[in-house]
Design an enzyme around this catalytic site. Structure first.
Site, short mmCIF file in Angstrom:
data_model
loop_
_atom_site.label_atom_id
_atom_site.label_comp_id
_atom_site.label_asym_id
_atom_site.label_seq_id
_atom_site.Cartn_x
_atom_site.Cartn_y
_atom_site.Cartn_z
N THR A 27 0.84 -1.20 0.00
CA THR A 27 0.00 0.00 0.00
C THR A 27 0.88 1.25 0.00
O THR A 27 1.94 1.26 0.62
CB THR A 27 -0.90 0.00 1.26
OG1 THR A 27 -1.78 -1.13 1.17
CG2 THR A 27 -1.73 1.27 1.36
N ASP A 86 8.29 3.59 5.25
CA ASP A 86 8.54 4.99 5.61
C ASP A 86 9.98 5.20 6.07
O ASP A 86 10.53 6.28 5.92
CB ASP A 86 7.55 5.43 6.70
CG ASP A 86 6.13 5.25 6.20
OD1 ASP A 86 5.81 5.84 5.16
OD2 ASP A 86 5.36 4.48 6.81
N LYS A 96 6.65 1.36 9.11
CA LYS A 96 5.62 1.45 8.09
C LYS A 96 4.33 1.98 8.72
O LYS A 96 4.18 1.97 9.92
CB LYS A 96 5.36 0.06 7.47
CG LYS A 96 6.49 -0.38 6.55
CD LYS A 96 6.23 -1.74 5.90
CE LYS A 96 4.93 -1.92 5.19
NZ LYS A 96 4.61 -0.91 4.16
N GLU A 105 -0.56 -4.95 6.35
CA GLU A 105 0.79 -5.07 5.75
C GLU A 105 1.66 -6.01 6.58
O GLU A 105 2.42 -6.82 6.03
CB GLU A 105 1.45 -3.70 5.67
CG GLU A 105 0.82 -2.79 4.63
CD GLU A 105 1.37 -1.38 4.65
OE1 GLU A 105 1.34 -0.74 3.59
OE2 GLU A 105 1.81 -0.90 5.71
C1 5RP Z 1 1.26 2.27 4.25
C2 5RP Z 1 2.73 2.11 4.27
C3 5RP Z 1 3.47 2.56 3.06
O1 5RP Z 1 4.16 1.49 2.53
C4 5RP Z 1 4.42 3.64 3.46
O2 5RP Z 1 3.68 4.66 4.11
C5 5RP Z 1 5.16 4.21 2.25
O3 5RP Z 1 4.27 4.93 1.45
P1 5RP Z 1 4.78 5.76 0.19
O4 5RP Z 1 5.32 4.77 -0.76
O5 5RP Z 1 3.55 6.47 -0.31
O6 5RP Z 1 5.83 6.71 0.69
O7 5RP Z 1 3.33 1.61 5.18
O8 5RP Z 1 0.69 1.86 5.46
#
Ligand code: 5RP
Length: 229
Positions: A27, A86, A96, A105
């Site tokens: 996601t 993140d 994350k 996830e």
């Molecule tokens: C969602 C997540 C995402 O993988 C994480 O936030 C990274 O998102 P992005 O690729 O938009 O930076 O953990 O719950």
């Protein structure tokens, strides 16, 4: 610029997918690039793959691309999951959940034979908790109790708000509390993961310790840095 680096990492990760696999769909904006690249590959090569999404949004995107979307109930063993993060530290441990999908996830990561994480270089840190807050999913009934306890483990713990100003609600009907740390970050991720999850009403938190097998970083030179556990 950073979108191109996310896409580079996504394309590399999708090259690991083989015909007949069950694939976990992550996601977030980086995972979306992978879902699109997978949709393209599946169509072009006529791949017979089943996909288990980590969020309703990823299920919708996959479906719109013609991917075969299945539930974890139907496919409890996943060959390969491709997801974003993140933060990634030198041990390949992660934070994350800024996208709010951490619970599914983490379940899908644990159910996967190989968890492949795709990021741009801004997500690579020396220590977790220095770039991103730590998201914690909590049962709404007891969110303020959880916030109070999380204050003891972090510098600041804030109930997440959604885009419309209401409290953010996850796909599982829960709230998220984002925990911020000081410049030193999180000193012992495994211990903190356990302490946070011991708080009543906490469902899970965004620390992914020893769950990532491969991390792919899209780089400015057009190459990918691949790190394996
Ligand atoms: C969602 C997540 C995402 O993988 C994480 O936030 C990274 O998102 P992005 O690729 O938009 O930076 O953990 O719950």
């Amino acid at each position: 610029m950073s979108d191109r680096l996310k896409e580079l990492a996504a394309e590399k990760a999708v090259s690991y997918v083989r015909d007949g696999m069950v694939v976990g769909l992550g996601t977030g904006s980086t995972a979306d690039f992978a879902i699109r690249a997978l949709g393209e590959r599946a169509e072009k090569e006529g791949l017979d793959i089943q996909c288990v999404p980590t969020s309703d949004a990823s299920a919708r995107l996959g479906e719109s691309l013609g991917l075969d979307i299945q539930s974890l109930e139907d496919q409890p063993v996943i060959d390969l999951t491709i997801d974003g993060a993140d933060e990634v530290d030198p041990q390949l441990d992660l934070v994350k959940g800024l996208g709010g999908a951490l619970l599914r996830e983490k379940i899908i990561a644990a159910a996967s034979t190989r968890e492949v994480i795709i990021v741009d270089p801004s997500k690579v840190v020396d220590r977790l908790g220095t770039r991103s807050p730590l998201p914690v999913e909590v049962v709404p009934f007891a969110w303020s109790l959880a916030q109070m306890r999380l204050m003891d483990l972090s510098r600041r713990a804030e109930l997440r708000q959604g885009d419309t100003g209401d409290t953010f609600v996850t796909d599982n009907g829960n709230f998220i509390i984002d925990c911020h740390f000081d410049e030193a970050g999180i000193t012992d991720a495994a211990a903190l993961e356990t302490s946070v999850n011991a708080i009543p009403s906490v469902v899970d938190n965004g620390l992914f310790v020893r769950l990532a097998d491969i991390v792919i970083v899209g780089q400015d030179d057009g190459q990918c840095r691949v790190m394996e556990r």
